[in-house]
Motif scaffolding. Sequence first.
Motif, PDB file in Angstrom:
ATOM      1  N   VAL A 243      36.303  32.673  41.280  1.00  0.00           N
ATOM      2  CA  VAL A 243      37.219  33.674  40.746  1.00  0.00           C
ATOM      3  C   VAL A 243      37.584  33.257  39.330  1.00  0.00           C
ATOM      4  O   VAL A 243      37.481  32.082  38.970  1.00  0.00           O
ATOM      5  CB  VAL A 243      38.493  33.802  41.616  1.00  0.00           C
ATOM      6  N   ASP A 244      38.005  34.213  38.510  1.00  0.00           N
ATOM      7  CA  ASP A 244      38.396  33.914  37.135  1.00  0.00           C
ATOM      8  C   ASP A 244      39.868  33.512  37.048  1.00  0.00           C
ATOM      9  O   ASP A 244      40.230  32.612  36.299  1.00  0.00           O
ATOM     10  CB  ASP A 244      38.133  35.138  36.243  1.00  0.00           C
ATOM     11  N   VAL A 245      40.700  34.218  37.805  1.00  0.00           N
ATOM     12  CA  VAL A 245      42.136  33.915  37.847  1.00  0.00           C
ATOM     13  C   VAL A 245      42.621  34.115  39.272  1.00  0.00           C
ATOM     14  O   VAL A 245      42.221  35.064  39.947  1.00  0.00           O
ATOM     15  CB  VAL A 245      42.949  34.837  36.895  1.00  0.00           C
ATOM     16  N   LEU A 246      43.489  33.222  39.722  1.00  0.00           N
ATOM     17  CA  LEU A 246      44.111  33.333  41.042  1.00  0.00           C
ATOM     18  C   LEU A 246      45.585  33.045  40.881  1.00  0.00           C
ATOM     19  O   LEU A 246      45.964  32.108  40.179  1.00  0.00           O
ATOM     20  CB  LEU A 246      43.475  32.335  42.011  1.00  0.00           C
ATOM     21  N   ALA A 247      46.447  33.851  41.503  1.00  0.00           N
ATOM     22  CA  ALA A 247      47.887  33.642  41.355  1.00  0.00           C
ATOM     23  C   ALA A 247      48.639  34.229  42.526  1.00  0.00           C
ATOM     24  O   ALA A 247      48.168  35.161  43.181  1.00  0.00           O
ATOM     25  CB  ALA A 247      48.385  34.282  40.059  1.00  0.00           C
ATOM     26  N   TYR A 248      49.812  33.648  42.786  1.00  0.00           N
ATOM     27  CA  TYR A 248      50.731  34.266  43.729  1.00  0.00           C
ATOM     28  C   TYR A 248      51.389  35.426  42.995  1.00  0.00           C
ATOM     29  O   TYR A 248      52.086  35.226  41.993  1.00  0.00           O
ATOM     30  CB  TYR A 248      51.793  33.272  44.193  1.00  0.00           C
ATOM     31  N   ALA A 249      51.158  36.637  43.455  1.00  0.00           N
ATOM     32  CA  ALA A 249      51.742  37.801  42.795  1.00  0.00           C
ATOM     33  C   ALA A 249      53.258  37.807  42.948  1.00  0.00           C
ATOM     34  O   ALA A 249      53.976  38.351  42.112  1.00  0.00           O
ATOM     35  CB  ALA A 249      51.149  39.087  43.374  1.00  0.00           C
ATOM     36  N   ASP A 250      53.751  37.228  44.039  1.00  0.00           N
ATOM     37  CA  ASP A 250      55.186  37.122  44.301  1.00  0.00           C
ATOM     38  C   ASP A 250      55.445  35.694  44.763  1.00  0.00           C
ATOM     39  O   ASP A 250      54.996  35.282  45.842  1.00  0.00           O
ATOM     40  CB  ASP A 250      55.599  38.129  45.380  1.00  0.00           C
ATOM     41  N   LEU A 251      56.150  34.913  43.956  1.00  0.00           N
ATOM     42  CA  LEU A 251      56.377  33.508  44.273  1.00  0.00           C
ATOM     43  C   LEU A 251      57.232  33.314  45.523  1.00  0.00           C
ATOM     44  O   LEU A 251      57.264  32.225  46.097  1.00  0.00           O
ATOM     45  CB  LEU A 251      57.023  32.808  43.080  1.00  0.00           C
ATOM     46  N   LYS A 252      57.919  34.362  45.958  1.00  0.00           N
ATOM     47  CA  LYS A 252      58.734  34.273  47.173  1.00  0.00           C
ATOM     48  C   LYS A 252      57.936  34.663  48.420  1.00  0.00           C
ATOM     49  O   LYS A 252      58.392  34.445  49.541  1.00  0.00           O
ATOM     50  CB  LYS A 252      59.961  35.177  47.042  1.00  0.00           C
ATOM     51  N   ASP A 253      56.779  35.271  48.214  1.00  0.00           N
ATOM     52  CA  ASP A 253      55.953  35.726  49.334  1.00  0.00           C
ATOM     53  C   ASP A 253      54.500  35.353  49.047  1.00  0.00           C
ATOM     54  O   ASP A 253      53.781  36.065  48.355  1.00  0.00           O
ATOM     55  CB  ASP A 253      56.089  37.240  49.518  1.00  0.00           C
ATOM     56  N   LYS A 254      54.068  34.235  49.596  1.00  0.00           N
ATOM     57  CA  LYS A 254      52.742  33.709  49.277  1.00  0.00           C
ATOM     58  C   LYS A 254      51.629  34.346  50.093  1.00  0.00           C
ATOM     59  O   LYS A 254      50.503  33.842  50.109  1.00  0.00           O
ATOM     60  CB  LYS A 254      52.741  32.190  49.430  1.00  0.00           C
ATOM     61  N   THR A 255      51.930  35.470  50.730  1.00  0.00           N
ATOM     62  CA  THR A 255      50.848  36.279  51.323  1.00  0.00           C
ATOM     63  C   THR A 255      50.358  37.301  50.309  1.00  0.00           C
ATOM     64  O   THR A 255      49.335  37.948  50.530  1.00  0.00           O
ATOM     65  CB  THR A 255      51.333  37.027  52.582  1.00  0.00           C
ATOM     66  N   GLN A 256      51.079  37.459  49.189  1.00  0.00           N
ATOM     67  CA  GLN A 256      50.724  38.419  48.141  1.00  0.00           C
ATOM     68  C   GLN A 256      50.006  37.679  47.018  1.00  0.00           C
ATOM     69  O   GLN A 256      50.611  36.874  46.308  1.00  0.00           O
ATOM     70  CB  GLN A 256      51.976  39.112  47.607  1.00  0.00           C
ATOM     71  N   ILE A 257      48.724  37.977  46.857  1.00  0.00           N
ATOM     72  CA  ILE A 257      47.894  37.236  45.916  1.00  0.00           C
ATOM     73  C   ILE A 257      47.276  38.165  44.878  1.00  0.00           C
ATOM     74  O   ILE A 257      46.868  39.287  45.194  1.00  0.00           O
ATOM     75  CB  ILE A 257      46.749  36.506  46.653  1.00  0.00           C
ATOM     76  N   GLY A 258      47.202  37.699  43.649  1.00  0.00           N
ATOM     77  CA  GLY A 258      46.502  38.414  42.585  1.00  0.00           C
ATOM     78  C   GLY A 258      45.192  37.708  42.291  1.00  0.00           C
ATOM     79  O   GLY A 258      45.165  36.477  42.127  1.00  0.00           O
ATOM     80  N   VAL A 259      44.093  38.451  42.228  1.00  0.00           N
ATOM     81  CA  VAL A 259      42.771  37.868  41.978  1.00  0.00           C
ATOM     82  C   VAL A 259      42.071  38.628  40.867  1.00  0.00           C
ATOM     83  O   VAL A 259      41.974  39.861  40.924  1.00  0.00           O
ATOM     84  CB  VAL A 259      41.881  37.917  43.248  1.00  0.00           C
ATOM     85  N   GLU A 260      41.614  37.908  39.865  1.00  0.00           N
ATOM     86  CA  GLU A 260      40.763  38.515  38.840  1.00  0.00           C
ATOM     87  C   GLU A 260      39.365  37.940  39.004  1.00  0.00           C
ATOM     88  O   GLU A 260      39.193  36.720  39.145  1.00  0.00           O
ATOM     89  CB  GLU A 260      41.278  38.223  37.433  1.00  0.00           C
ATOM     90  N   ILE A 261      38.371  38.821  38.998  1.00  0.00           N
ATOM     91  CA  ILE A 261      37.004  38.393  39.272  1.00  0.00           C
ATOM     92  C   ILE A 261      36.031  39.301  38.522  1.00  0.00           C
ATOM     93  O   ILE A 261      36.368  40.446  38.210  1.00  0.00           O
ATOM     94  CB  ILE A 261      36.754  38.454  40.808  1.00  0.00           C
ATOM     95  N   HIS A 262      34.859  38.783  38.200  1.00  0.00           N
ATOM     96  CA  HIS A 262      33.861  39.643  37.546  1.00  0.00           C
ATOM     97  C   HIS A 262      32.603  39.818  38.399  1.00  0.00           C
ATOM     98  O   HIS A 262      31.744  40.624  38.065  1.00  0.00           O
ATOM     99  CB  HIS A 262      33.478  39.093  36.166  1.00  0.00           C
ATOM    100  N   SER A 263      32.514  39.082  39.495  1.00  0.00           N
ATOM    101  CA  SER A 263      31.346  39.206  40.368  1.00  0.00           C
ATOM    102  C   SER A 263      31.304  40.588  41.018  1.00  0.00           C
ATOM    103  O   SER A 263      32.327  41.156  41.387  1.00  0.00           O
ATOM    104  CB  SER A 263      31.388  38.144  41.461  1.00  0.00           C
ATOM    105  N   GLY A 264      30.086  41.119  41.162  1.00  0.00           N
ATOM    106  CA  GLY A 264      29.925  42.415  41.817  1.00  0.00           C
ATOM    107  C   GLY A 264      29.318  42.293  43.207  1.00  0.00           C
ATOM    108  O   GLY A 264      28.893  43.290  43.783  1.00  0.00           O
ATOM    109  N   ARG A 265      29.310  41.081  43.741  1.00  0.00           N
ATOM    110  CA  ARG A 265      28.720  40.863  45.056  1.00  0.00           C
ATOM    111  C   ARG A 265      29.503  41.592  46.144  1.00  0.00           C
ATOM    112  O   ARG A 265      30.726  41.756  46.053  1.00  0.00           O
ATOM    113  CB  ARG A 265      28.644  39.366  45.357  1.00  0.00           C
ATOM    114  N   ASN A 266      28.803  41.996  47.188  1.00  0.00           N
ATOM    115  CA  ASN A 266      29.376  42.808  48.251  1.00  0.00           C
ATOM    116  C   ASN A 266      30.542  42.111  48.968  1.00  0.00           C
ATOM    117  O   ASN A 266      30.405  40.978  49.424  1.00  0.00           O
ATOM    118  CB  ASN A 266      28.270  43.152  49.266  1.00  0.00           C
ATOM    119  N   ARG A 267      31.695  42.790  49.035  1.00  0.00           N
ATOM    120  CA  ARG A 267      32.887  42.334  49.769  1.00  0.00           C
ATOM    121  C   ARG A 267      33.282  40.908  49.376  1.00  0.00           C
ATOM    122  O   ARG A 267      33.805  40.145  50.187  1.00  0.00           O
ATOM    123  CB  ARG A 267      32.645  42.408  51.281  1.00  0.00           C
ATOM    124  N   ILE A 268      33.088  40.547  48.124  1.00  0.00           N
ATOM    125  CA  ILE A 268      33.266  39.167  47.692  1.00  0.00           C
ATOM    126  C   ILE A 268      34.693  38.662  47.882  1.00  0.00           C
ATOM    127  O   ILE A 268      34.909  37.534  48.340  1.00  0.00           O
ATOM    128  CB  ILE A 268      32.799  38.992  46.224  1.00  0.00           C
TER     129      ILE A 268
END
Length: 319
Positions: A243-268
């Motif tokens: 992945v290019d960037v990975l982050a907790y979208a909400d620091l109080k709820d670590k089930t919420q994740i932000g992912v930036e990616i450039h791969s086009g692979r299926n269901r990556i």
Amino acid sequence: MKKAPSQFVKFTKTKSNAAKKEEFKAEKRKYKKEREEYFEKKKAETRKLQGGTDGRSRMGKQAGDKPVPAPVINRPESAGTMPLNKYIAHAGICGRREAADIVKSGVVKVNKEVVTEPGHKVSPQDEVVVNGKKIFLAKNLVYILLNKPKDYITTTDDPQKRKTVLDLIKQATKERVYPVGRLDRNTSGVLLLTNDGELAQKLTHPSNEIKKIYAVTLDKPLDKKDFEQILKGVTLEDGLANVDVLAYADLKDKTQIGVEIHSGRNRIVRRIFESLGYDVKNLDRVTFAGLTKKNVERGKYRFLSEKEVRDLKHFRKGK
């Protein structure tokens, strides 16, 4: 409250109103200059076609960043030849890579002769038939941004008669458009549909590294060990996934994740988390090639503005 690491600031840090206002002004000045250069170039082309005279024609002032009134952008027919798969893509049948597969399958005829070579050169004057139906180059280019809901598949046709994304835009245009890339049935968010085969090819080719940002909801908090493992790379059945960037979208709820990616692979994105024992409860693509679903309700669509189309056609690698 604990601050997010600096490399994840794009998901958590908000800018001041003054900074946002200044950025907006700078961007507006930039695109005003681009518009002026664009229309000056068009005027020069018109004068050249008319033998050096200006033809007394004037182009009206454009509306800046507002969407163009008509959702169609005209393109003159090419006078030269092009590869057969490119011709099929420009006819609005599918993307260029899919068109190559169609040609190889033996269902394409050029001037009544079966052709199985995607690179076979054809011209607008040739008769091209796909699956028994004659096709033509698309003159009117259409660009639609859809906020895809769950339970719709990203395809132009489904033998099982499931709901497709084309069902959601069937009132938008009479032109035959198709999705650029894919979102699986249970993934929602930004999806571009167009009949511009050249642009579709550019946005889906791996070498261009088109960025996508996803909002991920997991069934349990993502722990530190797995967080770090994803940043290092996760080995899947088809190779290493990064992945290019990975982050907790909400620091109080670590089930919420932000992912930036450039791969086009299926269901990556799903497969990365599933390989570490997480169940992806919700996956939403919030950004694709700079396009967002802002102000577009789930299941609704809008036409791209002329500025957005221009940006897509002149994007830089990795943007």
